[in-house]
Design a protein around this motif. Structure first.
Motif, mmCIF file in Angstrom:
data_model
loop_
_atom_site.group_PDB
_atom_site.id
_atom_site.type_symbol
_atom_site.label_atom_id
_atom_site.label_comp_id
_atom_site.label_asym_id
_atom_site.label_seq_id
_atom_site.Cartn_x
_atom_site.Cartn_y
_atom_site.Cartn_z
ATOM 1 N N GLN A 2 0.831 -1.204 0.000
ATOM 2 C CA GLN A 2 0.000 0.000 0.000
ATOM 3 C C GLN A 2 0.867 1.257 0.000
ATOM 4 O O GLN A 2 0.667 2.152 -0.820
ATOM 5 C CB GLN A 2 -0.944 0.007 1.209
ATOM 6 C CG GLN A 2 -1.940 1.144 1.203
ATOM 7 C CD GLN A 2 -2.927 1.038 0.054
ATOM 8 O OE1 GLN A 2 -3.516 -0.007 -0.170
ATOM 9 N NE2 GLN A 2 -3.103 2.125 -0.683
ATOM 10 N N PHE A 6 0.844 1.075 -4.167
ATOM 11 C CA PHE A 6 -0.521 1.492 -4.490
ATOM 12 C C PHE A 6 -0.760 2.984 -4.277
ATOM 13 O O PHE A 6 -1.344 3.648 -5.133
ATOM 14 C CB PHE A 6 -1.541 0.676 -3.692
ATOM 15 C CG PHE A 6 -1.421 -0.813 -3.876
ATOM 16 C CD1 PHE A 6 -0.948 -1.360 -5.060
ATOM 17 C CD2 PHE A 6 -1.772 -1.675 -2.865
ATOM 18 C CE1 PHE A 6 -0.824 -2.726 -5.240
ATOM 19 C CE2 PHE A 6 -1.665 -3.048 -3.024
ATOM 20 C CZ PHE A 6 -1.186 -3.571 -4.209
ATOM 21 N N THR A 7 -0.315 3.530 -3.156
ATOM 22 C CA THR A 7 -0.534 4.956 -2.897
ATOM 23 C C THR A 7 0.257 5.837 -3.865
ATOM 24 O O THR A 7 -0.334 6.722 -4.498
ATOM 25 C CB THR A 7 -0.223 5.304 -1.425
ATOM 26 O OG1 THR A 7 -1.144 4.577 -0.594
ATOM 27 C CG2 THR A 7 -0.375 6.787 -1.162
ATOM 28 N N ASP A 12 -6.157 3.413 -6.247
ATOM 29 C CA ASP A 12 -7.120 3.503 -5.152
ATOM 30 C C ASP A 12 -8.095 2.333 -5.080
ATOM 31 O O ASP A 12 -8.779 2.158 -4.075
ATOM 32 C CB ASP A 12 -7.901 4.810 -5.261
ATOM 33 C CG ASP A 12 -6.986 6.026 -5.205
ATOM 34 O OD1 ASP A 12 -5.958 5.964 -4.505
ATOM 35 O OD2 ASP A 12 -7.308 7.029 -5.870
ATOM 36 N N LEU A 15 -6.521 -3.856 -3.832
ATOM 37 C CA LEU A 15 -6.415 -4.322 -2.456
ATOM 38 C C LEU A 15 -5.989 -5.779 -2.435
ATOM 39 O O LEU A 15 -6.078 -6.479 -3.438
ATOM 40 C CB LEU A 15 -7.750 -4.161 -1.724
ATOM 41 C CG LEU A 15 -8.921 -4.970 -2.253
ATOM 42 C CD1 LEU A 15 -9.828 -5.341 -1.091
ATOM 43 C CD2 LEU A 15 -9.690 -4.159 -3.267
#
Length: 136
Positions: A2, A6-7, A12, A15
């Motif tokens: 994350q 991902f960030t 967004d 997961l």
């Protein structure tokens, strides 16, 4: 993942798979029925939870987030240009010939409208998972 992938890549809607939490809007795995003849429709696959693949981990994503991942790799958000170039360099066999594989990336060159185009992608090969590709 994350914080480091991902960030920064603005993924967004990506997961980690969970065997305990319901995931809204999750797509279903399926196989085409009867030798891929579309008139028979899909044959739903049994429910799977891929969270047990801890080494590879199993992430669920959207097409838009996969594009964002590809952009973040190619634009230097996630990798330096030198690292990306090393990963995208074909490996050599002992006999000196190049493979169509870098370090974790499939590499191919093909003709599009008379122009040579290089394609770089990755497919984890888990149940026909999505391919992340970039064309340069």
């Amino acid at each position: 993942m994350q914080a480091l992938v991902f960030t920064p890549a603005h993924m967004d809607d990506t997961l980690g798979e969970s065997s305990t939490k319901a995931i809204p809007h999750r797509s279903s795995f399926y196989f085409p029925r009867f030798a891929a003849d579309t008139k028979y429709g899909p044959d739903p696959m049994r429910e799977l939870h891929l969270s047990c693949y801890a080494g590879a981990n199993a992430f669920l994503s959207t097409p838009a987030d996969l594009v964002r991942f590809g952009q973040a790799v190619m634009q230097g958000t996630l990798l330096t240009p030198a690292t990306r170039a090393r990963l995208h360099t074909p490996q050599r066999l002992r006999n000196g010939s190049d493979t169509e594989y870098g370090l974790g990336w499939d590499l191919a060159t093909f003709n599009v409208n008379g122009r040579q185009v290089r394609a770089i992608g990755h497919n984890g090969n888990m149940l026909g998972g999505p391919v992340v590709a970039a064309f340069i």
